[in-house]
Motif scaffolding. Structure first.
Motif, PDB file in Angstrom:
ATOM      1  N   PRO A 347       0.836  -1.206   0.000  1.00  0.00           N
ATOM      2  CA  PRO A 347       0.000   0.000   0.000  1.00  0.00           C
ATOM      3  C   PRO A 347       0.866   1.249   0.000  1.00  0.00           C
ATOM      4  CG  PRO A 347       0.033  -1.003   2.182  1.00  0.00           C
ATOM      5  CD  PRO A 347       0.755  -1.952   1.262  1.00  0.00           C
ATOM      6  N   ALA A 348       0.354   2.314  -0.599  1.00  0.00           N
ATOM      7  CA  ALA A 348       1.097   3.576  -0.623  1.00  0.00           C
ATOM      8  C   ALA A 348       1.184   4.130   0.794  1.00  0.00           C
ATOM      9  CB  ALA A 348       0.402   4.579  -1.543  1.00  0.00           C
ATOM     10  N   THR A 422       0.780  12.357   1.136  1.00  0.00           N
ATOM     11  CA  THR A 422       1.948  12.477   0.252  1.00  0.00           C
ATOM     12  C   THR A 422       1.525  12.396  -1.210  1.00  0.00           C
ATOM     13  OG1 THR A 422       3.331  11.436   1.940  1.00  0.00           O
ATOM     14  CG2 THR A 422       4.206  11.509  -0.287  1.00  0.00           C
ATOM     15  N   LEU A 423       0.611  11.465  -1.530  1.00  0.00           N
ATOM     16  CA  LEU A 423       0.140  11.347  -2.914  1.00  0.00           C
ATOM     17  C   LEU A 423      -0.630  12.592  -3.343  1.00  0.00           C
ATOM     18  CD1 LEU A 423      -0.974   7.607  -3.226  1.00  0.00           C
ATOM     19  CD2 LEU A 423       0.981   8.732  -4.292  1.00  0.00           C
ATOM     20  N   ASP A 424      -1.379  13.221  -2.426  1.00  0.00           N
ATOM     21  CA  ASP A 424      -2.055  14.480  -2.760  1.00  0.00           C
ATOM     22  C   ASP A 424      -1.034  15.555  -3.119  1.00  0.00           C
ATOM     23  OD1 ASP A 424      -4.592  13.441  -2.292  1.00  0.00           O
ATOM     24  OD2 ASP A 424      -4.529  13.948  -0.155  1.00  0.00           O
ATOM     25  N   MET A 425       0.049  15.617  -2.337  1.00  0.00           N
ATOM     26  CA  MET A 425       1.075  16.617  -2.600  1.00  0.00           C
ATOM     27  C   MET A 425       1.800  16.341  -3.909  1.00  0.00           C
ATOM     28  SD  MET A 425       1.016  19.030  -0.476  1.00  0.00           S
ATOM     29  CE  MET A 425       2.533  19.787  -1.068  1.00  0.00           C
ATOM     30  N   VAL A 426       1.952  15.054  -4.248  1.00  0.00           N
ATOM     31  CA  VAL A 426       2.550  14.718  -5.546  1.00  0.00           C
ATOM     32  C   VAL A 426       1.722  15.326  -6.672  1.00  0.00           C
ATOM     33  CG1 VAL A 426       2.989  12.825  -7.155  1.00  0.00           C
ATOM     34  CG2 VAL A 426       3.735  12.630  -4.785  1.00  0.00           C
ATOM     35  N   GLY A 427       0.402  15.177  -6.601  1.00  0.00           N
ATOM     36  CA  GLY A 427      -0.468  15.751  -7.625  1.00  0.00           C
ATOM     37  C   GLY A 427      -0.391  17.260  -7.669  1.00  0.00           C
ATOM     38  N   VAL A 428      -0.322  17.900  -6.504  1.00  0.00           N
ATOM     39  CA  VAL A 428      -0.242  19.361  -6.452  1.00  0.00           C
ATOM     40  C   VAL A 428       1.065  19.854  -7.067  1.00  0.00           C
ATOM     41  CG1 VAL A 428      -0.053  21.328  -4.880  1.00  0.00           C
ATOM     42  CG2 VAL A 428      -1.759  19.552  -4.447  1.00  0.00           C
ATOM     43  N   ILE A 429       2.163  19.210  -6.716  1.00  0.00           N
ATOM     44  CA  ILE A 429       3.474  19.643  -7.226  1.00  0.00           C
ATOM     45  C   ILE A 429       3.589  19.378  -8.719  1.00  0.00           C
ATOM     46  CG2 ILE A 429       5.965  19.222  -7.044  1.00  0.00           C
ATOM     47  CD1 ILE A 429       5.542  18.664  -4.077  1.00  0.00           C
ATOM     48  N   ILE A 430       2.991  18.304  -9.203  1.00  0.00           N
ATOM     49  CA  ILE A 430       3.000  18.047 -10.655  1.00  0.00           C
ATOM     50  C   ILE A 430       2.351  19.208 -11.394  1.00  0.00           C
ATOM     51  CG2 ILE A 430       1.943  16.614 -12.462  1.00  0.00           C
ATOM     52  CD1 ILE A 430       2.487  14.188 -10.733  1.00  0.00           C
ATOM     53  N   GLN A 431       1.227  19.696 -10.879  1.00  0.00           N
ATOM     54  CA  GLN A 431       0.554  20.834 -11.518  1.00  0.00           C
ATOM     55  C   GLN A 431       1.394  22.098 -11.424  1.00  0.00           C
ATOM     56  OE1 GLN A 431      -3.309  21.141  -9.708  1.00  0.00           O
ATOM     57  NE2 GLN A 431      -4.117  19.321 -10.740  1.00  0.00           N
ATOM     58  N   ASP A 432       2.064  22.295 -10.286  1.00  0.00           N
ATOM     59  CA  ASP A 432       2.880  23.500 -10.124  1.00  0.00           C
ATOM     60  C   ASP A 432       4.048  23.547 -11.100  1.00  0.00           C
ATOM     61  OD1 ASP A 432       1.269  24.299  -8.074  1.00  0.00           O
ATOM     62  OD2 ASP A 432       2.603  23.635  -6.462  1.00  0.00           O
ATOM     63  N   LEU A 433       4.601  22.387 -11.462  1.00  0.00           N
ATOM     64  CA  LEU A 433       5.813  22.349 -12.285  1.00  0.00           C
ATOM     65  C   LEU A 433       5.524  22.058 -13.756  1.00  0.00           C
ATOM     66  CD1 LEU A 433       8.096  20.248  -9.878  1.00  0.00           C
ATOM     67  CD2 LEU A 433       7.736  22.726  -9.917  1.00  0.00           C
ATOM     68  N   MET A 449       8.840   1.311   2.474  1.00  0.00           N
ATOM     69  CA  MET A 449       8.260  -0.021   2.343  1.00  0.00           C
ATOM     70  C   MET A 449       8.295  -0.526   0.915  1.00  0.00           C
ATOM     71  SD  MET A 449       7.382  -0.971   5.317  1.00  0.00           S
ATOM     72  CE  MET A 449       6.363  -2.359   4.909  1.00  0.00           C
ATOM     73  N   GLY A 450       8.660   0.358  -0.030  1.00  0.00           N
ATOM     74  CA  GLY A 450       8.678  -0.079  -1.415  1.00  0.00           C
ATOM     75  C   GLY A 450       9.705  -1.161  -1.646  1.00  0.00           C
ATOM     76  N   SER A 767      -0.211   7.666  12.792  1.00  0.00           N
ATOM     77  CA  SER A 767       0.142   8.283  11.507  1.00  0.00           C
ATOM     78  C   SER A 767       1.183   7.503  10.731  1.00  0.00           C
ATOM     79  CB  SER A 767       0.658   9.711  11.748  1.00  0.00           C
ATOM     80  OG  SER A 767       1.786   9.695  12.610  1.00  0.00           O
ATOM     81  N   ALA A 768       1.967   6.662  11.397  1.00  0.00           N
ATOM     82  CA  ALA A 768       3.068   5.954  10.735  1.00  0.00           C
ATOM     83  C   ALA A 768       2.688   4.501  10.505  1.00  0.00           C
ATOM     84  CB  ALA A 768       4.340   6.032  11.576  1.00  0.00           C
ATOM     85  N   GLY A 769       2.748   4.076   9.253  1.00  0.00           N
ATOM     86  CA  GLY A 769       2.487   2.684   8.921  1.00  0.00           C
ATOM     87  C   GLY A 769       1.032   2.285   9.031  1.00  0.00           C
ATOM     88  N   ARG A 770       0.123   3.247   9.099  1.00  0.00           N
ATOM     89  CA  ARG A 770      -1.287   2.889   9.289  1.00  0.00           C
ATOM     90  C   ARG A 770      -1.876   2.250   8.045  1.00  0.00           C
ATOM     91  NH1 ARG A 770      -5.108   7.736   8.293  1.00  0.00           N
ATOM     92  NH2 ARG A 770      -3.964   9.003   6.808  1.00  0.00           N
ATOM     93  N   GLU A 771      -1.263   2.489   6.876  1.00  0.00           N
ATOM     94  CA  GLU A 771      -1.851   1.962   5.640  1.00  0.00           C
ATOM     95  C   GLU A 771      -1.877   0.438   5.626  1.00  0.00           C
ATOM     96  OE1 GLU A 771      -0.519   6.076   4.956  1.00  0.00           O
ATOM     97  OE2 GLU A 771       0.472   4.306   5.766  1.00  0.00           O
ATOM     98  N   PHE A 772      -0.793  -0.202   6.035  1.00  0.00           N
ATOM     99  CA  PHE A 772      -0.794  -1.664   6.008  1.00  0.00           C
ATOM    100  C   PHE A 772      -1.634  -2.228   7.148  1.00  0.00           C
ATOM    101  CE2 PHE A 772       3.060  -0.703   8.498  1.00  0.00           C
ATOM    102  CZ  PHE A 772       2.894  -1.523   9.593  1.00  0.00           C
TER     103      PHE A 772
END
Length: 817
Positions: A347-348, A422-433, A449-450, A767-772
């Motif tokens: 999971p991301a 983090t994935l939301d910020m990835v989308g925001v920064i992609i638009q900014d650049l 974890m990747g 907040s840490a590792g909650r996705e898995f």
């Protein structure tokens, strides 16, 4: 340089040749033999005490404090395979003040990334999940038992089992890490189920008029086989997980063994501590209170409604068949939702690390690249979610280094201080650049974890580089518009134009020279050669021999370079032929094939499995020349390997469960009825994944395998009691109704104990590792709730039909009412 030793008389002396230069002036005054006699080096060359050419540099910007530094040195510390990242990080931080005191003024040591913080936070959050699960489980027990002493008896099985498990963890060489602690948090609700069943049966026998000790003895003895079977089914499903041969299997071994150890101790506790304490401290007379009376009346009404419904289900063969048909239709209907589920290896993770890779046209200088990096950093740092930005100019890792590339690591503030992931910020920064010209910019999240690099990766393989280049364009055109696919790129680039020199071998042979002599002379003139070293103030510096840049900045000047061979000087044009050709940017060989790697990333809301499937579908129609193929990268191969390993482990778990039940129940048919709960649990798994939006990953697949041993427990309780009543002479119809009435409360208690115990995991507490943890919690809760609901209805109907076929003439008192 040591030359050896000699002995004179009774004394031994060492001999050392000391020929190091003591100053730059000494180098300049060095005598060099020439054809016209010795000459000073200073008269033949410029001796300069300068700096090495800058090909890479790093910058740092602290957004919170608005502190920028355009020239920093990044140091990375990597733990060894047997190192503990938390301990190492703590020791390094303890040494930093001493190191800081030894540095020159205006020099600071700052920690810009510490992966141990994620590990430490994950451990803390998991521990909080464990304690919260224990507390909630205790409240559920108090709700049903409404007696503090009885609740204490059952709740004690949790700390006893967990603390006892530490002995085996230490013997196995395991540490308290993310996997072992997740095993504990997963097992919190499971650990009390045995004691719940035992204490409930003890109370039932006490209400029948038995004393405390007699009730404890009879209540425990009566359900020994059922509890033993339930516990062993939990254990046998974890043994295949611990023996998985894939890399992910080794990753999950500690988790599986932790749950196994804890479950074994919970069984021991339920057969020893629970009845012992029950025989001592449970009250002689049941104490009643208003809440307890109201709850019992409510539960009795619910129990009566359930029995009325079961009378309808078991009224005749037709209604029982109808129930089975409906459950089968529900199973097939749930399978229709499977294509909408995401498949991914991991999971991301919201770790707050964003990576930006920047590539400019070939040949762009380091200064121009730095200007683009400055724009990127300025736009990224305007967001309040950004803590600091660190950039490497001139490199993207250890392999990809050039003046036209750069990488930027963006560290976000803690997850509880921002609303965007983090994935939301990835989308925001992609638009900014997106509007930065003449630059290839790839933005992605970084996760500890990747298992690999890019989320999507595959290779085009063959033997002709030109054919591979053409195939690359065809493939990228086909997949570029795949929904959810970001940062589509390839490892192939047009190389810069090269001045290619071909040696005239006949001429070299005439003058007694080799190609190596030619290569050394050429390298020395253009790039320069380090011939020796100079030491000053305890530091060592290179002494580099090279031509001035203005003498080698044009092809004609290079061809007129002098090359000395065997004391004779020749023009380079006399020894080589020259041609211009396109250079090679990068060559990749995989399995002895020339390869071009195609990479990409998954956007938020898409999984790598979905994108891999869509890419495979589009490339199936591509006709490749003979000898050329497409090979998936590490992550895709690992995903496929893990899926196959998980399916094999699931099948082994089901087979072991059947064999175990057949041995304990001494029947080949009843285990099949009990195993029917597994597809009922699959319905809940699919529904929970679909409506929660959680993808199918190794943690959710692990939870599915784990459910094999859990969902059968309710059916075991029902059928074990039915078997007891059948031996007493009761017909199957009446025995099923009696079992439903008697076992409804312990089934609901044990199920809710597991569900509530896993609720902090499913809700993503921490907040840490909650996705898995969420993946495991959601799958476990969904599968268990639906399985329990359907088990209480479908399993009695299934059993009723199977016994009706065997004993058609059986007459039941309850059925004839």
């Amino acid at each position: 340089m040591p030359a050896g030793t000699f002995i004179s008389g009774n004394q031994q002396y060492s001999v050392r040749l000391k020929g190091e230069f003591s100053s730059v002036q000494e180098i300049e005054n060095l005598d060099i033999p020439t054809m016209s006699g010795p000459k000073k080096l200073g008269s033949l060359a410029n001796v300069i005490d300068g700096q090495e050419k800058v090909t890479q540099k790093a910058t740092y910007f602290n957004v919170k404090n608005q502190v920028a530094d355009n020239n920093i040195v990044r140091l990375s510390i990597t733990k060894s395979s047997d190192g503990n990242v938390v301990n190492i990080a703590e020791q390094v931080r303890n040494e930093l003040p001493a190191l800081q005191s030894e540095l020159p003024p205006n020099t600071q040591l700052n920690v810009i990334r510490d992966d141990s913080e994620f590990t430490r936070s994950t451990v803390d959050d998991t521990l909080n999940t464990i304690w919260l699960g224990i507390l909630l489980t205790g409240l559920i027990l108090l709700l049903f038992l409404h007696d503090l002493r009885s609740t204490l008896i059952v709740a004690l099985s949790m700390p006893i089992s967990i603390i006892s498990t530490f002995i085996f963890l230490q013997a196995a060489g395991f540490t308290l890490n993310m996997l072992t602690l997740t095993g504990f948090s997963t097992a919190v609700g499971i650990l009390v189920t045995n004691s719940v069943v035992v204490i409930e049966n003890i109370f039932r026998h006490k209400e029948m008029g038995n004393g405390r000790k007699e009730a404890a003895y009879k209540g425990t003895a009566e359900i020994t086989i059922a509890v033993l079977a339930s516990t062993l089914t939990n254990i046998v499903v974890f043994l295949p997980i611990a023996s998985m041969k894939s890399m992910v299997g080794g990753f999950l071994k500690e988790f599986a063994l932790t749950v196994t150890f804890a479950t074994i101790f919970s069984l021991i506790s339920s057969f020893t501590i629970t009845p012992m304490l029950a025989s001592i401290i449970i009250p002689d007379k049941a104490k009643t209170n208003k809440f307890g009376l109201r709850f019992d009346r409510f539960f009795d009404k619910f129990s009566n409604l359930y029995i009325c419904f079961m009378r309808f289900v078991l009224h005749n063969k037709g209604t029982s068949i109808g129930i089975l048909v409906i459950s089968i239709l529900m199973l097939f209907a749930s399978f229709l939702l499977v294509p909408g589920l995401g498949f991914e290896l991991m999971p991301a993770m919201d770790q707050g690390n964003v990576s930006v890779n920047i590539e400019l046209p070939e040949g762009v200088s380091l200064d121009e690249t730095a200007k683009v990096v400055e724009v990127v950093n300025e736009r990224a740092s305007k967001h309040k979610e950004v803590e600091h930005v660190v950039s490497n100019i001139g490199s993207q890792g250890f392999i990809n280094t050039a003046s036209n590339v750069a990488s930027t690591d963006i560290k976000l503030v803690d997850a509880d201080e921002r609303s965007l992931t983090t994935l939301d910020m990835v989308g925001v920064i992609i638009q900014d650049l997106a509007d930065i010209p003449n630059a290839i910019i790839k933005v992605s999240d970084q996760s500890n974890m990747g298992m690999g690099g890019s989320g999507i990766s595959f290779y085009i393989q063959g033997q002709d580089q030109e054919v591979l280049e053409q195939l690359k364009y065809d493939i990228i055109d086909k997949i570029r518009d795949v929904p959810g696919l970001l940062n589509v790129d390839s490892s192939s680039r047009p190389g810069s134009t090269e001045l290619t020199l071909y040696p005239k071998r006949e001429k070299l042979a005439e003058i007694g020279a080799t190609v190596y002599d030619l290569a050394v002379g050429l390298r020395t003139g253009i790039e320069g050669m380090v011939n020796t070293y100079y030491r000053e103030g305890g530091n060592q510096y290179d002494i580099k021999l090279t031509m001035p840049d203005e003498d080698v900045n044009h092809p004609d000047k290079i061809m007129n370079m002098s090359v000395v061979v065997n004391g004779q000087s020749y023009l380079l044009s006399q020894l080589v032929d020259v041609d211009f050709a396109a250079g090679v940017y990068q060559l990749i060989h995989v399995d002895r094939y020339k390869s071009i790697e195609i990479t990409g990333n998954a956007a938020k809301g898409y999984s790598t499995g979905q994108l891999n499937a869509e890419i495979t579908k589009r490339l199936d129609n591509l006709e490749l020349p003979s000898g050329y193929r497409i090979k998936w990268g590490q992550d895709a191969e690992m995903l496929n390997e893990t899926m196959a390993d998980m399916i094999r482990t699931f099948a082994i778990a089901v087979l072991l469960t059947y064999m175990l039940l057949a041995a304990i129940l001494e029947s080949f048919t009843q285990p099949l009825i009990i195993l029917a709960t597994i597809p009922l649990g699959i319905i809940g798994v699919i529904l929970s994944l679909f409506f929660s939006g959680v993808g199918l990953n190794i943690f959710s697949m692990l939870a599915i395998i784990m459910l094999v041993g859990i969902v059968v427990n309710n059916a075991i309780l029902i059928l074990d009691y039915v078997n007891v009543k059948r031996k007493e002479g009761m017909c199957s119809h009446d025995a099923l109704l009696e079992a439903g009435k008697m076992k409804l409360k312990p089934i609901i208690m044990s199920t809710l104990s597991i569900v509530i115990g896993m609720m902090p995991m499913a809700m993503g507490v921490g907040s840490a590792g909650r996705e898995f943890r969420m993946s495991m919690g959601i799958v476990s809760i969904g599968g268990l709730l639906v399985s329990t609901l359907l088990t209480l209805i479908v399993i009695p109907a299934f059993y009723y039909l199977s016994t009706q076929n065997l004993k058609k003439k059986e007459i039941c008192n309850e059925q004839n009412r």
